[in-house]
Design a protein around this motif. Structure first.
Motif, PDB file in Angstrom:
ATOM      1  N   MET A  26       0.822  -1.202   0.000  1.00 40.41           N
ATOM      2  CA  MET A  26       0.000   0.000   0.000  1.00 40.41           C
ATOM      3  C   MET A  26       0.859   1.256   0.000  1.00 40.41           C
ATOM      4  SD  MET A  26      -3.039   0.873  -0.161  1.00 40.41           S
ATOM      5  CE  MET A  26      -4.133   2.206   0.090  1.00 40.41           C
ATOM      6  N   ARG A  27       1.988   1.223   0.700  1.00 44.82           N
ATOM      7  CA  ARG A  27       2.884   2.381   0.713  1.00 44.82           C
ATOM      8  C   ARG A  27       3.368   2.693  -0.686  1.00 44.82           C
ATOM      9  NH1 ARG A  27       6.574   0.174   5.484  1.00 44.82           N
ATOM     10  NH2 ARG A  27       6.477  -1.552   4.070  1.00 44.82           N
ATOM     11  N   TRP A  28       3.772   1.660  -1.404  1.00 46.23           N
ATOM     12  CA  TRP A  28       4.299   1.869  -2.748  1.00 46.23           C
ATOM     13  C   TRP A  28       3.193   2.270  -3.718  1.00 46.23           C
ATOM     14  CZ3 TRP A  28       9.184   2.702  -2.992  1.00 46.23           C
ATOM     15  CH2 TRP A  28      10.019   2.149  -2.031  1.00 46.23           C
ATOM     16  N   ILE A  29       2.000   1.738  -3.525  1.00 45.25           N
ATOM     17  CA  ILE A  29       0.873   2.129  -4.379  1.00 45.25           C
ATOM     18  C   ILE A  29       0.566   3.606  -4.174  1.00 45.25           C
ATOM     19  CG2 ILE A  29      -1.615   1.821  -4.709  1.00 45.25           C
ATOM     20  CD1 ILE A  29      -1.160  -1.185  -4.206  1.00 45.25           C
ATOM     21  N   LEU A  30       0.590   4.076  -2.942  1.00 45.84           N
ATOM     22  CA  LEU A  30       0.343   5.497  -2.678  1.00 45.84           C
ATOM     23  C   LEU A  30       1.412   6.370  -3.321  1.00 45.84           C
ATOM     24  CD1 LEU A  30      -0.764   5.338   1.058  1.00 45.84           C
ATOM     25  CD2 LEU A  30      -2.160   6.050  -0.885  1.00 45.84           C
ATOM     26  N   LEU A  31       2.650   5.924  -3.301  1.00 47.52           N
ATOM     27  CA  LEU A  31       3.719   6.687  -3.928  1.00 47.52           C
ATOM     28  C   LEU A  31       3.552   6.730  -5.448  1.00 47.52           C
ATOM     29  CD1 LEU A  31       6.259   8.253  -3.175  1.00 47.52           C
ATOM     30  CD2 LEU A  31       7.552   6.155  -3.518  1.00 47.52           C
ATOM     31  N   VAL A  32       3.155   5.624  -6.040  1.00 51.14           N
ATOM     32  CA  VAL A  32       2.916   5.585  -7.485  1.00 51.14           C
ATOM     33  C   VAL A  32       1.726   6.469  -7.854  1.00 51.14           C
ATOM     34  CG1 VAL A  32       2.178   4.061  -9.378  1.00 51.14           C
ATOM     35  CG2 VAL A  32       4.020   3.360  -7.846  1.00 51.14           C
ATOM     36  N   VAL A  33       0.678   6.451  -7.017  1.00 52.80           N
ATOM     37  CA  VAL A  33      -0.487   7.317  -7.266  1.00 52.80           C
ATOM     38  C   VAL A  33      -0.074   8.789  -7.210  1.00 52.80           C
ATOM     39  CG1 VAL A  33      -2.661   8.103  -6.231  1.00 52.80           C
ATOM     40  CG2 VAL A  33      -2.246   5.674  -6.577  1.00 52.80           C
ATOM     41  N   ALA A  34       0.791   9.143  -6.275  1.00 52.91           N
ATOM     42  CA  ALA A  34       1.266  10.526  -6.178  1.00 52.91           C
ATOM     43  C   ALA A  34       2.056  10.907  -7.422  1.00 52.91           C
ATOM     44  CB  ALA A  34       2.120  10.696  -4.928  1.00 52.91           C
ATOM     45  N   ILE A  35       2.922  10.030  -7.884  1.00 51.08           N
ATOM     46  CA  ILE A  35       3.717  10.327  -9.084  1.00 51.08           C
ATOM     47  C   ILE A  35       2.816  10.454 -10.306  1.00 51.08           C
ATOM     48  CG2 ILE A  35       5.434   9.340 -10.657  1.00 51.08           C
ATOM     49  CD1 ILE A  35       6.805   8.185  -8.135  1.00 51.08           C
ATOM     50  N   LEU A  36       1.825   9.574 -10.414  1.00 50.19           N
ATOM     51  CA  LEU A  36       0.885   9.663 -11.539  1.00 50.19           C
ATOM     52  C   LEU A  36       0.048  10.943 -11.472  1.00 50.19           C
ATOM     53  CD1 LEU A  36      -0.335   5.967 -11.880  1.00 50.19           C
ATOM     54  CD2 LEU A  36       1.244   7.225 -13.359  1.00 50.19           C
ATOM     55  N   GLY A  37      -0.320  11.354 -10.264  1.00 53.94           N
ATOM     56  CA  GLY A  37      -1.062  12.603 -10.114  1.00 53.94           C
ATOM     57  C   GLY A  37      -0.244  13.803 -10.552  1.00 53.94           C
ATOM     58  N   PHE A  38       1.028  13.842 -10.188  1.00 58.20           N
ATOM     59  CA  PHE A  38       1.888  14.947 -10.620  1.00 58.20           C
ATOM     60  C   PHE A  38       2.156  14.887 -12.125  1.00 58.20           C
ATOM     61  CE2 PHE A  38       3.348  15.088  -6.067  1.00 58.20           C
ATOM     62  CZ  PHE A  38       2.757  16.317  -5.804  1.00 58.20           C
ATOM     63  N   GLY A  48      -8.568  22.712 -14.865  1.00 58.23           N
ATOM     64  CA  GLY A  48      -9.317  21.794 -14.008  1.00 58.23           C
ATOM     65  C   GLY A  48      -8.609  20.465 -13.860  1.00 58.23           C
ATOM     66  N   LEU A  49      -8.105  19.960 -14.959  1.00 59.05           N
ATOM     67  CA  LEU A  49      -7.377  18.693 -14.930  1.00 59.05           C
ATOM     68  C   LEU A  49      -6.052  18.841 -14.172  1.00 59.05           C
ATOM     69  CD1 LEU A  49      -7.789  15.844 -15.915  1.00 59.05           C
ATOM     70  CD2 LEU A  49      -6.593  16.440 -18.023  1.00 59.05           C
ATOM     71  N   MET A  50      -5.433  20.029 -14.316  1.00 54.83           N
ATOM     72  CA  MET A  50      -4.204  20.280 -13.567  1.00 54.83           C
ATOM     73  C   MET A  50      -4.484  20.321 -12.066  1.00 54.83           C
ATOM     74  SD  MET A  50      -1.577  23.510 -13.563  1.00 54.83           S
ATOM     75  CE  MET A  50      -1.325  23.505 -15.313  1.00 54.83           C
ATOM     76  N   GLY A  51      -5.594  20.931 -11.683  1.00 51.76           N
ATOM     77  CA  GLY A  51      -5.966  20.991 -10.269  1.00 51.76           C
ATOM     78  C   GLY A  51      -6.239  19.609  -9.696  1.00 51.76           C
ATOM     79  N   ILE A  52      -6.930  18.786 -10.462  1.00 52.59           N
ATOM     80  CA  ILE A  52      -7.199  17.419 -10.003  1.00 52.59           C
ATOM     81  C   ILE A  52      -5.894  16.636  -9.876  1.00 52.59           C
ATOM     82  CG2 ILE A  52      -8.257  15.219 -10.676  1.00 52.59           C
ATOM     83  CD1 ILE A  52     -10.583  16.858 -11.840  1.00 52.59           C
ATOM     84  N   GLY A  53      -5.006  16.808 -10.844  1.00 50.52           N
ATOM     85  CA  GLY A  53      -3.718  16.114 -10.786  1.00 50.52           C
ATOM     86  C   GLY A  53      -2.887  16.556  -9.589  1.00 50.52           C
ATOM     87  N   LEU A  54      -2.859  17.857  -9.316  1.00 49.47           N
ATOM     88  CA  LEU A  54      -2.122  18.354  -8.148  1.00 49.47           C
ATOM     89  C   LEU A  54      -2.748  17.860  -6.852  1.00 49.47           C
ATOM     90  CD1 LEU A  54      -1.240  22.002  -9.192  1.00 49.47           C
ATOM     91  CD2 LEU A  54       0.332  20.091  -8.853  1.00 49.47           C
ATOM     92  N   LEU A  55      -4.062  17.846  -6.800  1.00 53.48           N
ATOM     93  CA  LEU A  55      -4.738  17.364  -5.601  1.00 53.48           C
ATOM     94  C   LEU A  55      -4.426  15.888  -5.353  1.00 53.48           C
ATOM     95  CD1 LEU A  55      -6.807  18.082  -3.354  1.00 53.48           C
ATOM     96  CD2 LEU A  55      -8.553  17.136  -4.867  1.00 53.48           C
ATOM     97  N   VAL A  56      -4.533  15.072  -6.399  1.00 56.60           N
ATOM     98  CA  VAL A  56      -4.225  13.646  -6.272  1.00 56.60           C
ATOM     99  C   VAL A  56      -2.754  13.459  -5.910  1.00 56.60           C
ATOM    100  CG1 VAL A  56      -3.997  11.494  -7.588  1.00 56.60           C
ATOM    101  CG2 VAL A  56      -6.080  12.842  -7.759  1.00 56.60           C
ATOM    102  N   GLY A  57      -1.867  14.245  -6.516  1.00 58.63           N
ATOM    103  CA  GLY A  57      -0.447  14.129  -6.241  1.00 58.63           C
ATOM    104  C   GLY A  57      -0.101  14.467  -4.807  1.00 58.63           C
TER     105      GLY A  57
END
Length: 115
Positions: A26-38, A48-57
């Motif tokens: 789960m730790r690594w999945i969260l890190l991958v999700v952050a990288i994908l969000g950025f 709007g898409l940039m805001g969602i990406g920054l929020l997810v990141g």
């Protein structure tokens, strides 16, 4: 039975166990999700898409940071079985009180005289 890859003996002698294997991934999945969000935020064409990406990141990075910190703390803590019990603490206090109440040995040296 030992040939079965889902058998708990597969993890015998390793750092991984069935209980924390999911937490570790789960730790690594969260890190991958952050990288994908950025990555989404940097490649976005609309605000709007940039805001969602920054929020997810940032949320993924925050969660991954605390997940790694919690794992580090859990790896260095002592189990509760190594802590002193109330009985042990009272025995230690009694021995300290007994030692403090014992008279101090008399000193054989004489203090220097004032002139």
């Amino acid at each position: 039975m030992l040939g079965n890859p889902s058998h708990p003996a597969r993890f015998c002698g390793s750092i991984l166990s069935l209980a924390n294997a999911g937490v570790m991934t789960m730790r690594w999945i969260l890190l991958v999700v952050a990288i994908l969000g950025f990555a989404l935020a940097f490649s976005a064409k609309s605000p709007g898409l940039m805001g969602i990406g920054l929020l997810v990141g940032f949320v993924g990075l925050f969660a991954a940071l605390f997940s790694f910190a919690a794992a580090r703390i859990a790896a260095t803590t002592r189990p509760d079985s190594t802590l002193l019990t109330d009985r042990d603490i009272s025995v230690l206090r009694a021995s300290l009180n007994k030692r403090a109440s014992a008279p101090a040995p008399a000193s054989t040296s004489t203090p220097p005289e004032k002139s």
